[in-house]
Scaffold this motif. Structure first.
Motif, PDB file in Angstrom:
ATOM      1  N   LYS A  30      44.445 163.196 -10.802  1.00 21.05           N
ATOM      2  CA  LYS A  30      45.101 162.827 -12.048  1.00 21.05           C
ATOM      3  C   LYS A  30      44.716 163.821 -13.138  1.00 21.05           C
ATOM      4  O   LYS A  30      43.806 164.630 -12.972  1.00 21.05           O
ATOM      5  N   MET A  31      45.412 163.723 -14.258  1.00 18.86           N
ATOM      6  CA  MET A  31      45.155 164.625 -15.370  1.00 18.86           C
ATOM      7  C   MET A  31      43.764 164.393 -15.942  1.00 18.86           C
ATOM      8  O   MET A  31      43.302 163.253 -16.067  1.00 18.86           O
ATOM      9  N   ALA A  32      43.081 165.483 -16.294  1.00 20.75           N
ATOM     10  CA  ALA A  32      41.785 165.410 -16.964  1.00 20.75           C
ATOM     11  C   ALA A  32      42.012 165.127 -18.457  1.00 20.75           C
ATOM     12  O   ALA A  32      43.147 165.184 -18.945  1.00 20.75           O
ATOM     13  N   PRO A  33      40.960 164.826 -19.207  1.00 24.19           N
ATOM     14  CA  PRO A  33      41.117 164.675 -20.656  1.00 24.19           C
ATOM     15  C   PRO A  33      41.772 165.914 -21.276  1.00 24.19           C
ATOM     16  O   PRO A  33      41.484 167.046 -20.860  1.00 24.19           O
ATOM     17  N   ILE A  34      42.644 165.723 -22.232  1.00 22.48           N
ATOM     18  CA  ILE A  34      43.450 166.802 -22.811  1.00 22.48           C
ATOM     19  C   ILE A  34      42.597 167.976 -23.287  1.00 22.48           C
ATOM     20  O   ILE A  34      42.971 169.140 -23.107  1.00 22.48           O
ATOM     21  N   ASP A  35      41.463 167.692 -23.903  1.00 21.74           N
ATOM     22  CA  ASP A  35      40.629 168.767 -24.448  1.00 21.74           C
ATOM     23  C   ASP A  35      40.219 169.785 -23.389  1.00 21.74           C
ATOM     24  O   ASP A  35      39.957 170.949 -23.719  1.00 21.74           O
ATOM     25  N   GLN A  36      40.146 169.374 -22.123  1.00 18.11           N
ATOM     26  CA  GLN A  36      39.736 170.290 -21.066  1.00 18.11           C
ATOM     27  C   GLN A  36      40.796 171.355 -20.771  1.00 18.11           C
ATOM     28  O   GLN A  36      40.492 172.389 -20.181  1.00 18.11           O
ATOM     29  N   TYR A  37      42.033 171.113 -21.173  1.00 17.47           N
ATOM     30  CA  TYR A  37      43.104 172.089 -20.948  1.00 17.47           C
ATOM     31  C   TYR A  37      43.280 173.041 -22.136  1.00 17.47           C
ATOM     32  O   TYR A  37      43.958 174.060 -22.014  1.00 17.47           O
ATOM     33  N   LEU A  38      42.696 172.692 -23.269  1.00 18.15           N
ATOM     34  CA  LEU A  38      42.846 173.508 -24.468  1.00 18.15           C
ATOM     35  C   LEU A  38      41.778 174.592 -24.537  1.00 18.15           C
ATOM     36  O   LEU A  38      40.689 174.442 -23.989  1.00 18.15           O
ATOM     37  N   MET A  39      42.107 175.688 -25.223  1.00 18.42           N
ATOM     38  CA  MET A  39      41.132 176.734 -25.510  1.00 18.42           C
ATOM     39  C   MET A  39      40.773 176.635 -26.990  1.00 18.42           C
ATOM     40  O   MET A  39      41.657 176.660 -27.849  1.00 18.42           O
ATOM     41  N   GLY A  67      48.939 174.012 -27.808  1.00 14.71           N
ATOM     42  CA  GLY A  67      48.432 173.088 -28.820  1.00 14.71           C
ATOM     43  C   GLY A  67      48.485 171.665 -28.301  1.00 14.71           C
ATOM     44  O   GLY A  67      48.853 171.420 -27.144  1.00 14.71           O
ATOM     45  N   ARG A  68      48.173 170.718 -29.129  1.00 14.37           N
ATOM     46  CA  ARG A  68      48.099 169.324 -28.689  1.00 14.37           C
ATOM     47  C   ARG A  68      49.461 168.697 -28.423  1.00 14.37           C
ATOM     48  O   ARG A  68      49.542 167.616 -27.828  1.00 14.37           O
ATOM     49  N   LYS A  69      50.526 169.368 -28.826  1.00 11.38           N
ATOM     50  CA  LYS A  69      51.867 168.861 -28.536  1.00 11.38           C
ATOM     51  C   LYS A  69      52.629 169.769 -27.589  1.00 11.38           C
ATOM     52  O   LYS A  69      53.799 169.537 -27.299  1.00 11.38           O
ATOM     53  N   GLY A  70      51.969 170.817 -27.097  1.00 12.39           N
ATOM     54  CA  GLY A  70      52.636 171.753 -26.194  1.00 12.39           C
ATOM     55  C   GLY A  70      52.449 173.180 -26.665  1.00 12.39           C
ATOM     56  O   GLY A  70      51.577 173.466 -27.492  1.00 12.39           O
ATOM     57  N   TYR A  71      53.274 174.079 -26.148  1.00  5.26           N
ATOM     58  CA  TYR A  71      53.141 175.487 -26.515  1.00  5.26           C
ATOM     59  C   TYR A  71      53.707 175.753 -27.910  1.00  5.26           C
ATOM     60  O   TYR A  71      54.754 175.225 -28.288  1.00  5.26           O
ATOM     61  N   MET A 127      55.150 167.478 -21.869  1.00  2.00           N
ATOM     62  CA  MET A 127      54.952 166.238 -21.128  1.00  2.00           C
ATOM     63  C   MET A 127      53.482 166.026 -20.805  1.00  2.00           C
ATOM     64  O   MET A 127      52.942 164.923 -20.959  1.00  2.00           O
ATOM     65  N   ALA A 128      52.823 167.090 -20.343  1.00  2.00           N
ATOM     66  CA  ALA A 128      51.406 166.976 -19.981  1.00  2.00           C
ATOM     67  C   ALA A 128      50.560 166.610 -21.186  1.00  2.00           C
ATOM     68  O   ALA A 128      49.709 165.712 -21.125  1.00  2.00           O
ATOM     69  N   MET A 129      50.793 167.275 -22.309  1.00  2.00           N
ATOM     70  CA  MET A 129      49.977 167.014 -23.487  1.00  2.00           C
ATOM     71  C   MET A 129      50.269 165.637 -24.087  1.00  2.00           C
ATOM     72  O   MET A 129      49.475 165.116 -24.865  1.00  2.00           O
ATOM     73  N   ALA A 130      51.389 165.064 -23.719  1.00  2.00           N
ATOM     74  CA  ALA A 130      51.696 163.694 -24.142  1.00  2.00           C
ATOM     75  C   ALA A 130      51.106 162.672 -23.174  1.00  2.00           C
ATOM     76  O   ALA A 130      51.297 161.463 -23.352  1.00  2.00           O
ATOM     77  N   GLY A 131      50.394 163.156 -22.154  1.00  2.29           N
ATOM     78  CA  GLY A 131      49.740 162.274 -21.204  1.00  2.29           C
ATOM     79  C   GLY A 131      50.658 161.690 -20.154  1.00  2.29           C
ATOM     80  O   GLY A 131      50.319 160.689 -19.505  1.00  2.29           O
ATOM     81  N   LYS A 132      51.810 162.307 -19.938  1.00  2.00           N
ATOM     82  CA  LYS A 132      52.759 161.799 -18.952  1.00  2.00           C
ATOM     83  C   LYS A 132      52.302 162.131 -17.533  1.00  2.00           C
ATOM     84  O   LYS A 132      51.574 163.091 -17.301  1.00  2.00           O
ATOM     85  N   SER A 133      52.766 161.352 -16.586  1.00  2.53           N
ATOM     86  CA  SER A 133      52.395 161.550 -15.190  1.00  2.53           C
ATOM     87  C   SER A 133      53.197 162.683 -14.562  1.00  2.53           C
ATOM     88  O   SER A 133      54.197 163.145 -15.125  1.00  2.53           O
ATOM     89  N   LYS A 134      52.761 163.098 -13.390  1.00  2.00           N
ATOM     90  CA  LYS A 134      53.497 164.132 -12.655  1.00  2.00           C
ATOM     91  C   LYS A 134      54.920 163.667 -12.341  1.00  2.00           C
ATOM     92  O   LYS A 134      55.877 164.428 -12.470  1.00  2.00           O
ATOM     93  N   SER A 135      55.073 162.405 -11.942  1.00  2.00           N
ATOM     94  CA  SER A 135      56.410 161.899 -11.627  1.00  2.00           C
ATOM     95  C   SER A 135      57.286 161.842 -12.879  1.00  2.00           C
ATOM     96  O   SER A 135      58.490 162.125 -12.806  1.00  2.00           O
ATOM     97  N   ASP A 136      56.687 161.511 -14.017  1.00  2.00           N
ATOM     98  CA  ASP A 136      57.441 161.535 -15.272  1.00  2.00           C
ATOM     99  C   ASP A 136      57.910 162.952 -15.590  1.00  2.00           C
ATOM    100  O   ASP A 136      59.042 163.171 -16.033  1.00  2.00           O
TER     101      ASP A 136
END
Length: 242
Positions: A30-39, A67-71, A127-136
C-alpha cells in the motif's frame, strides 16, 4: 560486454523482472505516508530532474516538481522538453514496487512525450497525493481516456533517463542510464527487442503480467529501451556505483 550488462540491469530495474516480480509478491502492498514521496529540497529536485538528460537538452527544459497536490511547474522551458523526477506510481500497475517511496526516477521527456505522457504522470501523481488507491488511479486513467481528457500517444515520443542519482528499483545496482521510446508498435519483434544479442528491450507500459482484459480502455503502448554506456554528464556508467 558492458552494453549487455547494462541491458540486463535496465530490464531488471525498470520492469522488475526478478523472481519477486514474477511471483507478484510485493514488499509495498500500500501507499506509504505522503511525506516519504516528497523531496524537502525543491532545488535538489530540480537538479535531479535536469540530470536525466545531457545539459544541452535539460538546461532549456521545463521542470516539474512534486507538491502535495501533484506535479507543479518549477521552471518554464523553451525547447519543449519536460524534466521530472518520477515516483514509483508511474510504473506498471502490477509492478511490485508500485508504492516504493524510495523511487526517484529522473526523466526528461521530449516534446512528443511531454504532450502525451506527462499528462498521465500528472493525473497519477494527483491521485496518489490525494491518497487514492491503485484501483482508483487505474479507473481514473481509463475514464480520462474515454472522455478524451488524455491525449493519444504521439509518434516519436521518447525519454532520457541518464541520471547518476536516480533510484529506479530495490533490485540490482538500483540505477542504469538508458533512453526509452514510447510506441504503438504491437510486436516487440518488429524492433528485434528482447532477442538474444539485441541491445533493445521492450515491455508493455500499463501492465507486466496482467491478462489482456486488464488493459481494456487503455492505449496499447509498448515501451522500448536502449542502454547507454555513459551518464548524462558524459562519464562512463561502469565507473559509478550506488
Amino acid at each position: 560486454m558492458i552494453r549487455r550488462r547494462l541491458a540486463n540491469l535496465i530490464l531488471l530495474a525498470i520492469f522488475g523482472m526478478s523472481q519477486q516480480a514474477m511471483s507478484k509478491d510485493s514488499p509495498y502492498p500500500k501507499m506509504a505516508p505522503i511525506d516519504q514521496y516528497l523531496m524537502a529540497d525543491r532545488d535538489a529536485e530540480i537538479a535531479l530532474a535536469r540530470s536525466a538528460a545531457p545539459a544541452s537538452i535539460s538546461r532549456d527544459a521545463t521542470v516539474l516538481v512534486l507538491g502535495r497536490k501533484g506535479y507543479e511547474t518549477a521552471a518554464e522551458g523553451t525547447n519543449g522538453f519536460v524534466c521530472v523526477v518520477a515516483r514509483s506510481w508511474t510504473g506498471p500497475f502490477d509492478w511490485p514496487e508500485f508504492w516504493n517511496p524510495k523511487i526517484r526516477a529522473a526523466d526528461c521527456l521530449n516534446p512528443q512525450a511531454a504532450r502525451s505522457i506527462v499528462p498521465i504522470y500528472k493525473l497519477r501523481a494527483g491521485m496518489a497525493m490525494a491518497g487514492k488507491s491503485k484501483s482508483d488511479m487505474l479507473s481514473a486513467v481509463r475514464a480520462a481516456y474515454a472522455r478524451k481528457e488524455l491525449p493519444a500517444l504521439e509518434s516519436g515520443a521518447m525519454d532520457y533517463m541518464m541520471s547518476k542519482s536516480s533510484y529506479l528499483t530495490d533490485e540490482g545496482e538500483h540505477n542504469m542510464p538508458h533512453v526509452m521510446f514510447d510506441t504503438l508498435v504491437k510486436d516487440a519483434k518488429d524492433w528485434g527487442a528482447n532477442m538474444e544479442g539485441s541491445p533493445v528491450m521492450a515491455s508493455p507500459y500499463w501492465f507486466m503480467f496482467a491478462d489482456p482484459s486488464e488493459s481494456k480502455g487503455l492505449p496499447p503502448i509498448l515501451v522500448f529501451l536502449v542502454g547507454s554506456s555513459t551518464w548524462s554528464d558524459g562519464t562512463p556508467a561502469d565507473m559509478h556505483r550506488h
